[in-house]
Design an enzyme around this catalytic site. Structure first.
Site, mmCIF file in Angstrom:
data_model
loop_
_atom_site.group_PDB
_atom_site.id
_atom_site.type_symbol
_atom_site.label_atom_id
_atom_site.label_comp_id
_atom_site.label_asym_id
_atom_site.label_seq_id
_atom_site.Cartn_x
_atom_site.Cartn_y
_atom_site.Cartn_z
ATOM 1 N N TYR A 118 0.842 -1.202 0.000
ATOM 2 C CA TYR A 118 0.000 0.000 0.000
ATOM 3 C C TYR A 118 0.880 1.257 0.000
ATOM 4 O O TYR A 118 0.737 2.117 -0.873
ATOM 5 C CB TYR A 118 -0.907 -0.035 1.235
ATOM 6 C CG TYR A 118 -1.902 1.094 1.345
ATOM 7 C CD1 TYR A 118 -3.015 1.150 0.504
ATOM 8 C CD2 TYR A 118 -1.736 2.105 2.296
ATOM 9 C CE1 TYR A 118 -3.939 2.179 0.618
ATOM 10 C CE2 TYR A 118 -2.657 3.131 2.414
ATOM 11 C CZ TYR A 118 -3.762 3.162 1.582
ATOM 12 O OH TYR A 118 -4.680 4.183 1.702
ATOM 13 N N LYS B 245 1.413 3.655 -3.230
ATOM 14 C CA LYS B 245 0.940 5.047 -3.224
ATOM 15 C C LYS B 245 2.089 6.025 -3.473
ATOM 16 O O LYS B 245 1.906 7.071 -4.105
ATOM 17 C CB LYS B 245 0.282 5.363 -1.874
ATOM 18 C CG LYS B 245 -1.061 4.662 -1.663
ATOM 19 C CD LYS B 245 -2.175 5.345 -2.444
ATOM 20 C CE LYS B 245 -3.533 4.771 -2.083
ATOM 21 N NZ LYS B 245 -4.628 5.408 -2.808
ATOM 22 N N SER C 190 -14.686 1.895 12.649
ATOM 23 C CA SER C 190 -15.797 0.966 12.389
ATOM 24 C C SER C 190 -15.732 -0.227 13.345
ATOM 25 O O SER C 190 -16.757 -0.667 13.883
ATOM 26 C CB SER C 190 -15.775 0.507 10.923
ATOM 27 O OG SER C 190 -14.476 0.207 10.506
ATOM 28 N N PHE D 17 -14.489 -0.390 16.463
ATOM 29 C CA PHE D 17 -14.882 -0.021 17.839
ATOM 30 C C PHE D 17 -16.401 0.211 17.921
ATOM 31 O O PHE D 17 -17.045 -0.229 18.865
ATOM 32 C CB PHE D 17 -14.134 1.233 18.304
ATOM 33 C CG PHE D 17 -12.698 0.984 18.704
ATOM 34 C CD1 PHE D 17 -12.152 -0.295 18.680
ATOM 35 C CD2 PHE D 17 -11.885 2.043 19.128
ATOM 36 C CE1 PHE D 17 -10.814 -0.524 19.051
ATOM 37 C CE2 PHE D 17 -10.560 1.832 19.507
ATOM 38 C CZ PHE D 17 -10.019 0.554 19.458
ATOM 39 N N PRO E 185 2.140 2.462 12.585
ATOM 40 C CA PRO E 185 2.738 3.757 12.940
ATOM 41 C C PRO E 185 2.350 4.209 14.355
ATOM 42 O O PRO E 185 1.217 4.000 14.780
ATOM 43 C CB PRO E 185 2.159 4.715 11.893
ATOM 44 C CG PRO E 185 1.786 3.841 10.733
ATOM 45 C CD PRO E 185 1.339 2.549 11.360
HETATM 46 P P1 NAD Z 1 -12.718 1.835 -0.010
HETATM 47 O O1 NAD Z 1 -12.043 0.495 0.054
HETATM 48 O O2 NAD Z 1 -14.053 1.972 0.599
HETATM 49 O O3 NAD Z 1 -12.817 2.321 -1.523
HETATM 50 C C1 NAD Z 1 -11.919 1.930 -2.529
HETATM 51 C C2 NAD Z 1 -12.742 1.598 -3.761
HETATM 52 O O4 NAD Z 1 -11.858 1.250 -4.838
HETATM 53 C C3 NAD Z 1 -13.652 0.396 -3.565
HETATM 54 O O5 NAD Z 1 -14.953 0.719 -4.029
HETATM 55 C C4 NAD Z 1 -13.014 -0.705 -4.394
HETATM 56 O O6 NAD Z 1 -13.937 -1.661 -4.855
HETATM 57 C C5 NAD Z 1 -12.375 0.100 -5.495
HETATM 58 N N1 NAD Z 1 -11.244 -0.568 -6.160
HETATM 59 C C6 NAD Z 1 -10.186 -1.191 -5.568
HETATM 60 N N2 NAD Z 1 -9.343 -1.654 -6.501
HETATM 61 C C7 NAD Z 1 -9.867 -1.307 -7.717
HETATM 62 C C8 NAD Z 1 -9.460 -1.501 -9.059
HETATM 63 N N3 NAD Z 1 -8.315 -2.155 -9.359
HETATM 64 N N4 NAD Z 1 -10.246 -1.016 -10.034
HETATM 65 C C9 NAD Z 1 -11.402 -0.374 -9.766
HETATM 66 N N5 NAD Z 1 -11.842 -0.162 -8.512
HETATM 67 C C10 NAD Z 1 -11.079 -0.621 -7.500
HETATM 68 O O7 NAD Z 1 -11.698 2.881 0.617
HETATM 69 P P2 NAD Z 1 -11.864 4.447 0.920
HETATM 70 O O8 NAD Z 1 -11.648 4.633 2.352
HETATM 71 O O9 NAD Z 1 -13.072 4.989 0.284
HETATM 72 O O10 NAD Z 1 -10.573 5.009 0.171
HETATM 73 C C11 NAD Z 1 -10.648 5.659 -1.083
HETATM 74 C C12 NAD Z 1 -9.258 6.147 -1.460
HETATM 75 O O11 NAD Z 1 -8.767 7.073 -0.493
HETATM 76 C C13 NAD Z 1 -8.225 5.023 -1.553
HETATM 77 O O12 NAD Z 1 -7.371 5.265 -2.647
HETATM 78 C C14 NAD Z 1 -7.464 5.151 -0.265
HETATM 79 O O13 NAD Z 1 -6.146 4.687 -0.385
HETATM 80 C C15 NAD Z 1 -7.515 6.648 -0.010
HETATM 81 N N6 NAD Z 1 -7.376 6.949 1.421
HETATM 82 C C16 NAD Z 1 -8.419 6.719 2.297
HETATM 83 C C17 NAD Z 1 -8.232 6.973 3.650
HETATM 84 C C18 NAD Z 1 -9.325 6.761 4.661
HETATM 85 O O14 NAD Z 1 -9.090 6.963 5.851
HETATM 86 N N7 NAD Z 1 -10.533 6.399 4.291
HETATM 87 C C19 NAD Z 1 -7.001 7.451 4.113
HETATM 88 C C20 NAD Z 1 -5.982 7.639 3.196
HETATM 89 C C21 NAD Z 1 -6.173 7.410 1.850
HETATM 90 N N1 UDP Z 2 -6.601 -0.529 15.833
HETATM 91 C C1 UDP Z 2 -6.977 -1.042 17.062
HETATM 92 N N2 UDP Z 2 -8.044 -1.882 17.108
HETATM 93 C C2 UDP Z 2 -8.770 -2.230 16.013
HETATM 94 C C3 UDP Z 2 -8.391 -1.689 14.747
HETATM 95 C C4 UDP Z 2 -7.291 -0.853 14.703
HETATM 96 O O1 UDP Z 2 -6.369 -0.742 18.096
HETATM 97 O O2 UDP Z 2 -9.722 -2.997 16.156
HETATM 98 C C5 UDP Z 2 -5.460 0.404 15.774
HETATM 99 C C6 UDP Z 2 -4.405 0.076 14.736
HETATM 100 O O3 UDP Z 2 -3.453 -0.812 15.273
HETATM 101 C C7 UDP Z 2 -3.816 1.444 14.456
HETATM 102 C C8 UDP Z 2 -5.010 2.384 14.613
HETATM 103 O O4 UDP Z 2 -5.970 1.663 15.396
HETATM 104 O O5 UDP Z 2 -2.855 1.787 15.420
HETATM 105 C C9 UDP Z 2 -5.657 2.804 13.301
HETATM 106 O O6 UDP Z 2 -5.887 1.643 12.530
HETATM 107 P P1 UDP Z 2 -6.632 1.661 11.138
HETATM 108 O O7 UDP Z 2 -6.522 0.288 10.576
HETATM 109 O O8 UDP Z 2 -7.983 2.235 11.302
HETATM 110 O O9 UDP Z 2 -5.828 2.696 10.235
HETATM 111 P P2 UDP Z 2 -4.264 2.951 9.939
HETATM 112 O O10 UDP Z 2 -3.404 2.068 10.794
HETATM 113 O O11 UDP Z 2 -4.118 2.650 8.503
HETATM 114 O O12 UDP Z 2 -4.106 4.368 10.301
#
Ligand code: NAD
Ligand code: UDP
Ligand code: UDP
Length: 315
Positions: free
Chosen positions: A149, A153, A193, A195, A278
């Site tokens: 990932y 990215k 989600s 929690f 992290p």
């Molecule tokens: P999500 O998993 O709900 O959405 C991702 C979507 O991309 C899904 O609908 C999935 O089916 C689609 N997808 C995956 N691979 C694909 C492919 N090869 N072709 C077409 N569609 C594909 O995740 P999200 O939280 O909505 O995240 C959306 C974007 O934002 C992602 O790129 C993610 O890395 C970035 N992002 C999200 C967060 C967050 O906290 N939600 C944080 C940092 C970055």
């Molecule tokens: N985490 C946790 N319990 C859970 C899910 C996640 O303590 O049931 C922690 C995880 O180890 C991380 C933080 O919550 O330190 C955020 O995790 P998440 O997967 O939501 O996002 P990311 O690590 O990508 O920021």
């Protein structure tokens, strides 16, 4: 209703959590939306309420394969985002970020569309600088479980900037920090989600490690505002720009807050910390404030209430 300055907007990952909110907002603003998704982590349920909108088109497609359509703007959101999902098929995760970005950049180049990349705070890895400014190059393990990932990215950002320099593409790179809200996948293992679902079901809340690690949580509506402002910013502003809420909370504190807000009798249980998790994360959002006049408006209690209501209705 379609507006006079309507644009044709492609949203990859449009049926995911963030993508579905973005589809809805852009339709409400009167644009034509093409939602492209392979439904890997996205769900039709996220966009079901939009399917009768005449200016929405949904296409099942994997962006690792070429796509020939005519659009004015592209939001490239496709990529599984939660550790459970992106680690399930790590090779596909890297392909989506790298091959997928190349295809979307090739498309943008051919049709002269403006293109925005949903990058991530994960490009900073386990940061040694706090809070993280955009100038920080990060501390990322290239061979670990999160690397598919993180490095995918990072490579996507490289591709965006090379298409910008080499082919003069109009690009925008958003570094998104943890975002939460309605339509998060209930089983994607992300902390908010997890929690809320555990608290509502009266199950133990699983805090990984000692719970002292921190995250900064942004409510989805604020994030969508930020992404649209970035897309509409002047062409000479490419980013990368941090988008997120700078209010930092420990994971243990978040667990206590969710228990209190759901009136749950659930207890907390401590589980092993995942590899490369992290320890601290908080965005420096000075650039977003200055250039985009953007900052989050919805703080954690208000946003959690909305998310709790969504998961309660779903149960
Ligand atoms: P999500 O998993 O709900 O959405 C991702 C979507 O991309 C899904 O609908 C999935 O089916 C689609 N997808 C995956 N691979 C694909 C492919 N090869 N072709 C077409 N569609 C594909 O995740 P999200 O939280 O909505 O995240 C959306 C974007 O934002 C992602 O790129 C993610 O890395 C970035 N992002 C999200 C967060 C967050 O906290 N939600 C944080 C940092 C970055
Ligand atoms: N985490 C946790 N319990 C859970 C899910 C996640 O303590 O049931 C922690 C995880 O180890 C991380 C933080 O919550 O330190 C955020 O995790 P998440 O997967 O939501 O996002 P990311 O690590 O990508 O920021
Ligand atoms: N591409 C696409 N849709 C388009 C134009 C290009 O999916 O409308 C893909 C195509 O597969 C190509 C990639 O984008 O390999 C990169 O395009 P580019 O023009 O940058 O390079 P090419 O490989 O064509 O020289």
């Amino acid at each position: 209703m379609k507006n006079i300055s309507s644009k044709r907007v492609l949203i990859t990952g449009g049926s995911g959590f963030l993508g579905s909110h973005l589809c809805e907002r852009l339709l409400d603003e009167g644009h034509e939306v093409l939602c492209v998704d392979n439904f890997y982590t996205g769900r039709r349920a996220n966009i079901a309420h939009l399917l009768n909108r005449p200016y929405l088109e949904v296409l099942r497609h994997d962006i690792c394969f070429p796509l020939y359509v005519e659009v004015d703007e592209i939001y490239n959101l496709a990529c599984p985002a939660s550790p459970i999902h992106y680690q399930f098929d790590p090779v596909q995760t890297t392909k989506t970020s790298v091959h997928g970005s190349i295809n979307m950049l090739g498309l943008a180049k051919r049709v002269k569309a403006k293109i925005l990349q949903a990058s991530t705070s994960e490009v900073y890895g386990d940061p040694t600088i706090h809070p993280q400014p955009e100038t920080y190059w990060g501390n990322v393990n290239p061979i670990g479980l999160r690397s598919c990932y993180d490095e995918g990215k990072r490579c996507a950002e490289t591709l965006f900037f090379d298409y910008h320099r080499q082919h003069k593409l109009k690009i925008k790179v958003a570094r998104i920090f943890n975002t939460y809200g309605p339509r998060m996948h209930p089983n994607d293992g992300r902390v908010v989600s997890n929690f809320i679902m555990q608290a509502l079901k009266g199950e133990e809340l699983t805090v990984y490690g000692d719970g002292k690690q921190t995250r900064s949580f942004c409510y989805v509506d604020d994030m969508i505002d930020g992404l649209i402002k970035l897309m509409n910013s002047p062409d000479d502003f490419t980013g990368p720009v941090n988008l997120g809420n700078p209010n930092e909370f420990s994971i243990h504190k978040l667990a206590l807050k969710v228990i209190e807000m759901t009136d749950s009798k659930a207890n907390i249980v401590f589980k092993p910390l995942p590899f490369d998790d992290p320890t601290q994360r908080k965005p420096d959002i000075s650039i977003a404030k200055k250039v985009l006049q953007w900052e989050p408006k919805i703080q954690l209690d208000e946003g959690l209430n909305k998310a709790i209501k969504y998961f309660r209705d779903m149960l």
